[in-house]
Write a protein that holds these residues in place. Structure first.
Motif, mmCIF file in Angstrom:
data_model
loop_
_atom_site.group_PDB
_atom_site.id
_atom_site.type_symbol
_atom_site.label_atom_id
_atom_site.label_comp_id
_atom_site.label_asym_id
_atom_site.label_seq_id
_atom_site.Cartn_x
_atom_site.Cartn_y
_atom_site.Cartn_z
ATOM 1 N N UNK A 286 -7.757 19.739 -38.222
ATOM 2 C CA UNK A 286 -7.441 18.546 -37.430
ATOM 3 C C UNK A 286 -6.326 17.741 -38.079
ATOM 4 N N UNK A 287 -6.402 17.578 -39.387
ATOM 5 C CA UNK A 287 -5.374 16.815 -40.102
ATOM 6 C C UNK A 287 -4.020 17.529 -40.039
ATOM 7 N N UNK A 288 -4.029 18.842 -40.188
ATOM 8 C CA UNK A 288 -2.779 19.601 -40.085
ATOM 9 C C UNK A 288 -2.199 19.464 -38.679
ATOM 10 N N UNK A 289 -3.056 19.560 -37.672
ATOM 11 C CA UNK A 289 -2.589 19.427 -36.288
ATOM 12 C C UNK A 289 -1.962 18.070 -36.043
ATOM 13 N N UNK A 290 -2.612 17.022 -36.529
ATOM 14 C CA UNK A 290 -2.056 15.673 -36.380
ATOM 15 C C UNK A 290 -0.707 15.574 -37.088
ATOM 16 N N UNK B 156 7.208 15.039 -37.147
ATOM 17 C CA UNK B 156 8.502 15.075 -36.444
ATOM 18 C C UNK B 156 8.739 13.835 -35.570
ATOM 19 N N UNK B 157 7.686 13.330 -34.929
ATOM 20 C CA UNK B 157 7.824 12.130 -34.097
ATOM 21 C C UNK B 157 8.236 10.941 -34.961
ATOM 22 N N UNK B 158 7.603 10.793 -36.113
ATOM 23 C CA UNK B 158 7.973 9.710 -37.035
ATOM 24 C C UNK B 158 9.381 9.904 -37.578
ATOM 25 N N UNK B 159 9.747 11.151 -37.861
ATOM 26 C CA UNK B 159 11.073 11.441 -38.412
ATOM 27 C C UNK B 159 12.172 11.042 -37.430
ATOM 28 N N UNK C 100 -4.436 6.353 -38.468
ATOM 29 C CA UNK C 100 -4.427 7.805 -38.652
ATOM 30 C C UNK C 100 -3.472 8.225 -39.764
ATOM 31 N N UNK C 101 -2.351 7.536 -39.893
ATOM 32 C CA UNK C 101 -1.443 7.846 -40.999
ATOM 33 C C UNK C 101 -2.127 7.627 -42.338
ATOM 34 N N UNK C 102 -2.875 6.527 -42.457
ATOM 35 C CA UNK C 102 -3.604 6.250 -43.696
ATOM 36 C C UNK C 102 -4.735 7.257 -43.909
ATOM 37 N N UNK C 103 -5.425 7.596 -42.845
ATOM 38 C CA UNK C 103 -6.532 8.560 -42.961
ATOM 39 C C UNK C 103 -6.011 9.910 -43.429
ATOM 40 N N UNK C 104 -4.920 10.389 -42.833
ATOM 41 C CA UNK C 104 -4.406 11.703 -43.236
ATOM 42 C C UNK C 104 -3.860 11.669 -44.663
#
Length: 80
Positions: free
Chosen positions: A6-10, A16-19, A35-39
């Motif tokens: 799940x973390x890899x999928x996120x 790329x979206x953030x980039x 979610x960024x903090x969780x990952x």
């Protein structure tokens, strides 16, 4: 392993979206920031656990911390 997938999928979708800057230009929501903090926390804990996880060597389980660290650094550390 399921949570790792799940973390890899996120990360595969969101990095790329953030980039490209799509989340920054629209204002990141509370969910995305969380979610960024969780990952990030998950992967940091995963690295620590990898330094503590033994491995099989010549029919025995190797649990010496130095041997575990050397093997981890030579194998998965760069990817993590």
């Amino acid at each position: 392993d399921f949570i790792s997938m799940l973390m890899v999928s996120y990360d595969v979708v969101m990095i790329p979206v953030d980039f490209v800057g799509l989340t920054a230009s629209r204002g990141a929501s509370g969910f995305l920031l969380s979610m960024d903090w969780v990952t990030a926390t998950f992967w940091a804990i995963d690295m620590i656990v990898s330094f503590l996880t033994g491995f099989h060597s010549n029919g025995t389980v190797e649990m010496r911390p130095r041997a575990i660290a050397v093997r981890y650094v030579r194998s998965w550390f760069c990817f993590d």
